[in-house]
Design a protein around this motif. Sequence first.
Motif, PDB file in Angstrom:
ATOM      1  N   ASP A 111       4.123  51.301  30.700  1.00 50.99           N
ATOM      2  CA  ASP A 111       3.741  49.902  30.985  1.00 50.99           C
ATOM      3  C   ASP A 111       2.473  49.862  31.711  1.00 50.99           C
ATOM      4  OD1 ASP A 111       3.723  47.237  31.768  1.00 50.99           O
ATOM      5  OD2 ASP A 111       5.812  47.199  32.354  1.00 50.99           O
ATOM      6  N   PRO A 112       1.376  49.608  31.046  1.00 55.60           N
ATOM      7  CA  PRO A 112      -0.015  49.751  31.753  1.00 55.60           C
ATOM      8  C   PRO A 112      -0.081  48.852  33.038  1.00 55.60           C
ATOM      9  CG  PRO A 112      -0.123  48.417  29.576  1.00 55.60           C
ATOM     10  CD  PRO A 112       1.272  49.093  29.861  1.00 55.60           C
ATOM     11  N   LEU A 113       0.612  47.871  32.974  1.00 56.75           N
ATOM     12  CA  LEU A 113       0.513  46.939  34.029  1.00 56.75           C
ATOM     13  C   LEU A 113       1.909  45.847  33.998  1.00 56.75           C
ATOM     14  CD1 LEU A 113      -0.882  45.367  36.374  1.00 56.75           C
ATOM     15  CD2 LEU A 113      -2.136  44.009  34.669  1.00 56.75           C
ATOM     16  N   ASP A 114       2.871  46.233  35.138  1.00 59.82           N
ATOM     17  CA  ASP A 114       4.242  45.912  35.045  1.00 59.82           C
ATOM     18  C   ASP A 114       4.054  44.892  36.105  1.00 59.82           C
ATOM     19  OD1 ASP A 114       6.854  45.471  34.821  1.00 59.82           O
ATOM     20  OD2 ASP A 114       7.365  46.893  36.383  1.00 59.82           O
ATOM     21  N   GLY A 115       4.326  43.665  35.766  1.00 59.60           N
ATOM     22  CA  GLY A 115       4.063  42.509  36.876  1.00 59.60           C
ATOM     23  C   GLY A 115       3.050  41.679  36.559  1.00 59.60           C
ATOM     24  N   THR A 116       2.803  41.622  35.103  1.00 58.90           N
ATOM     25  CA  THR A 116       1.174  40.878  34.940  1.00 58.90           C
ATOM     26  C   THR A 116       1.211  39.523  35.338  1.00 58.90           C
ATOM     27  OG1 THR A 116       1.098  42.072  32.608  1.00 58.90           O
ATOM     28  CG2 THR A 116      -0.085  40.299  32.931  1.00 58.90           C
ATOM     29  N   THR A 117       2.141  38.789  35.450  1.00 59.49           N
ATOM     30  CA  THR A 117       2.137  37.378  36.057  1.00 59.49           C
ATOM     31  C   THR A 117       1.702  37.463  37.577  1.00 59.49           C
ATOM     32  OG1 THR A 117       3.877  36.476  34.581  1.00 59.49           O
ATOM     33  CG2 THR A 117       3.288  35.374  36.659  1.00 59.49           C
TER      34      THR A 117
ATOM     35  N   GLU B  15       3.780  49.217  25.678  1.00 58.65           N
ATOM     36  CA  GLU B  15       4.110  47.923  25.976  1.00 58.65           C
ATOM     37  C   GLU B  15       3.228  46.950  24.892  1.00 58.65           C
ATOM     38  OE1 GLU B  15       5.086  44.116  28.840  1.00 58.65           O
ATOM     39  OE2 GLU B  15       4.120  45.788  29.794  1.00 58.65           O
ATOM     40  N   GLU B  16       1.919  47.274  25.237  1.00 56.96           N
ATOM     41  CA  GLU B  16       0.929  46.678  24.372  1.00 56.96           C
ATOM     42  C   GLU B  16       0.580  47.193  23.038  1.00 56.96           C
ATOM     43  OE1 GLU B  16       0.310  43.989  25.683  1.00 56.96           O
ATOM     44  OE2 GLU B  16       0.982  44.326  27.571  1.00 56.96           O
ATOM     45  N   GLY B  17       0.387  48.557  22.821  1.00 62.04           N
ATOM     46  CA  GLY B  17       0.250  49.391  21.615  1.00 62.04           C
ATOM     47  C   GLY B  17       1.420  49.506  20.518  1.00 62.04           C
ATOM     48  N   GLY B  18       2.669  49.569  21.414  1.00 69.68           N
ATOM     49  CA  GLY B  18       3.742  49.826  20.500  1.00 69.68           C
ATOM     50  C   GLY B  18       3.727  51.306  20.117  1.00 69.68           C
TER      51      GLY B  18
ATOM     52  N   LYS C 127      -4.560  45.601  28.685  1.00 70.56           N
ATOM     53  CA  LYS C 127      -4.960  46.352  27.417  1.00 70.56           C
ATOM     54  C   LYS C 127      -5.990  47.513  27.520  1.00 70.56           C
ATOM     55  CE  LYS C 127      -4.372  42.386  24.667  1.00 70.56           C
ATOM     56  NZ  LYS C 127      -5.064  41.215  23.950  1.00 70.56           N
ATOM     57  N   SER C 128      -6.844  47.409  28.851  1.00 72.23           N
ATOM     58  CA  SER C 128      -7.702  48.291  29.125  1.00 72.23           C
ATOM     59  C   SER C 128      -7.019  49.654  29.979  1.00 72.23           C
ATOM     60  CB  SER C 128      -8.830  47.609  30.296  1.00 72.23           C
ATOM     61  OG  SER C 128      -9.495  46.819  29.404  1.00 72.23           O
ATOM     62  N   SER C 129      -5.975  49.264  30.503  1.00 73.92           N
ATOM     63  CA  SER C 129      -5.193  50.337  31.327  1.00 73.92           C
ATOM     64  C   SER C 129      -4.489  51.239  30.306  1.00 73.92           C
ATOM     65  CB  SER C 129      -4.395  49.419  32.359  1.00 73.92           C
ATOM     66  OG  SER C 129      -3.593  50.399  32.871  1.00 73.92           O
ATOM     67  N   GLU C 130      -3.885  50.474  29.344  1.00 71.17           N
ATOM     68  CA  GLU C 130      -3.047  51.493  28.440  1.00 71.17           C
ATOM     69  C   GLU C 130      -4.067  52.150  27.587  1.00 71.17           C
ATOM     70  OE1 GLU C 130      -0.139  50.397  24.527  1.00 71.17           O
ATOM     71  OE2 GLU C 130       0.521  49.607  26.757  1.00 71.17           O
TER      72      GLU C 130
ATOM     73  N   VAL D 163       0.322  65.647  34.376  1.00 69.71           N
ATOM     74  CA  VAL D 163      -0.149  64.615  33.610  1.00 69.71           C
ATOM     75  C   VAL D 163       0.236  63.276  33.409  1.00 69.71           C
ATOM     76  CG1 VAL D 163      -0.910  64.373  31.020  1.00 69.71           C
ATOM     77  CG2 VAL D 163      -0.798  66.750  31.957  1.00 69.71           C
ATOM     78  N   VAL D 164       1.514  62.957  33.946  1.00 72.19           N
ATOM     79  CA  VAL D 164       2.048  61.815  34.164  1.00 72.19           C
ATOM     80  C   VAL D 164       1.183  61.111  35.221  1.00 72.19           C
ATOM     81  CG1 VAL D 164       4.055  60.292  34.535  1.00 72.19           C
ATOM     82  CG2 VAL D 164       4.116  62.381  33.002  1.00 72.19           C
ATOM     83  N   GLU D 165       1.000  61.751  36.290  1.00 68.28           N
ATOM     84  CA  GLU D 165       0.546  61.261  37.578  1.00 68.28           C
ATOM     85  C   GLU D 165      -1.107  60.967  37.300  1.00 68.28           C
ATOM     86  OE1 GLU D 165       0.292  62.132  42.422  1.00 68.28           O
ATOM     87  OE2 GLU D 165       1.083  63.523  41.066  1.00 68.28           O
ATOM     88  N   SER D 166      -1.857  61.893  36.643  1.00 66.36           N
ATOM     89  CA  SER D 166      -3.223  61.730  36.289  1.00 66.36           C
ATOM     90  C   SER D 166      -3.036  60.370  35.378  1.00 66.36           C
ATOM     91  CB  SER D 166      -3.560  62.787  35.528  1.00 66.36           C
ATOM     92  OG  SER D 166      -4.886  62.569  35.292  1.00 66.36           O
ATOM     93  N   ALA D 167      -2.339  60.348  34.383  1.00 64.87           N
ATOM     94  CA  ALA D 167      -2.538  59.237  33.562  1.00 64.87           C
ATOM     95  C   ALA D 167      -2.083  57.815  34.002  1.00 64.87           C
ATOM     96  CB  ALA D 167      -1.563  59.259  32.444  1.00 64.87           C
ATOM     97  N   ALA D 168      -1.143  57.952  35.072  1.00 66.29           N
ATOM     98  CA  ALA D 168      -0.898  56.456  35.783  1.00 66.29           C
ATOM     99  C   ALA D 168      -1.994  56.105  36.726  1.00 66.29           C
ATOM    100  CB  ALA D 168       0.425  56.840  36.516  1.00 66.29           C
ATOM    101  N   LYS D 169      -2.605  57.053  37.537  1.00 60.48           N
ATOM    102  CA  LYS D 169      -3.632  56.959  38.252  1.00 60.48           C
ATOM    103  C   LYS D 169      -4.932  56.385  37.457  1.00 60.48           C
ATOM    104  CE  LYS D 169      -2.188  59.509  42.411  1.00 60.48           C
ATOM    105  NZ  LYS D 169      -2.503  60.833  43.317  1.00 60.48           N
ATOM    106  N   THR D 170      -4.944  56.997  36.239  1.00 57.88           N
ATOM    107  CA  THR D 170      -6.205  56.374  35.567  1.00 57.88           C
ATOM    108  C   THR D 170      -6.187  55.121  35.181  1.00 57.88           C
ATOM    109  OG1 THR D 170      -6.623  58.782  34.662  1.00 57.88           O
ATOM    110  CG2 THR D 170      -7.454  56.934  33.241  1.00 57.88           C
ATOM    111  N   GLY D 171      -5.029  54.427  34.732  1.00 58.91           N
ATOM    112  CA  GLY D 171      -4.361  53.337  34.367  1.00 58.91           C
ATOM    113  C   GLY D 171      -4.741  52.530  35.810  1.00 58.91           C
TER     114      GLY D 171
END
Length: 346
Positions: A140-146, A123-126, A101-104, A65-73
């Motif tokens: 972290d839905p997008l680590d390295g946003t910059t 990170e975004e939703g608390g 936000k969309s990834s999370e 499930v972790v891998e599925s969630a990460a790949k979905t993001g």
Amino acid sequence: MGRYLLPSSHCLTTLRLSSATPRPAKRRAFRHGRVRALVSDGKRLFAKIGAESTGPIPASELLGVVESAAKTGAEVVMEAVNKPRNITYKGLTDLVTDTDKSSESAILEVVRKNFKNHLILGEEGGLIGDSLSDYLWCIDPLDGTTNFAHGYPSFAVSIGVLYRGKPAAATVVEFVGGPMCWNTRTFTASAGGGTYCNGQKIHVSQTNQVERSLLVTGFGYEHDDAWSTNIELFKHYTDVSRGVRRLGSAATDMSHVALGIVEAYWEYRLKPWDMAAGVLIVEEAGGTVSRMDGGDFTVFDRSVLVSNGHMHDKLLETIGPATEELKKKGIDFSLWFKPDKYATDF
């Protein structure tokens, strides 16, 4: 068990047992502040940070499930990677995009579908979910946003799941390449199950000399004493190693240690969602994880040092005293972002 460092006001002292005469292993335990020292046969051994198990949920199911969630993001991020960014600011230079936000949101949908009662720290939703759950998802839905905002490679989707406060399963989907040639590689790990990159088992490097190592660090947005101290550490290790890189994505940096292409990474003031996946990925690849003062690490700590293990104590000879000096100046290194009612085994 192993050889530990005892920090003093000016240095970290390594305790050694004579190896002149073979003898049965003996253990001596010491405490200095929150740093535990254990000595056995002249070797240092740092406490494992991973969970003893994945609890009542089988490792294969949880990691799946972790891998599925990460790949979905990651699919959300990939769809947006070559499109114009809609950027807002958390601080002067701390960015957030609609893609974060969309990834999370996409990740949360997968998690909730499979584990409705788990606690989630995004990170975004608390913090959301059942605070009495033994499981805490650090997302972290997008680590390295910059980097993402500039189209610069070195960003990732990072998800680590804690079981009673300790990492139990992790996935980091790293974006590699760059404009016109984006691709991904996926790092996965589970407690006691090893670390894999795109399905192949990986291991940290065997380099045991700082002068032959490539190192990585990171810097936060607050330019205070901790930031200045790390600038000095950056200068020092640039002089004595093959180089120090600053990529801008903690999850990516730690995954690179696990992959064996760099030897160590350290940083002050990371958040649980920055570290929960990466630290397990390093440890399960044969690496070592501690705080930057050499103490036992949790994902709620405010400093982290990960390495291939062969150079960990050597790095702490410099990084440890620098961190102790920050404590003397009153820099806060207490636990943070730990949910009030969340039960832990530490």
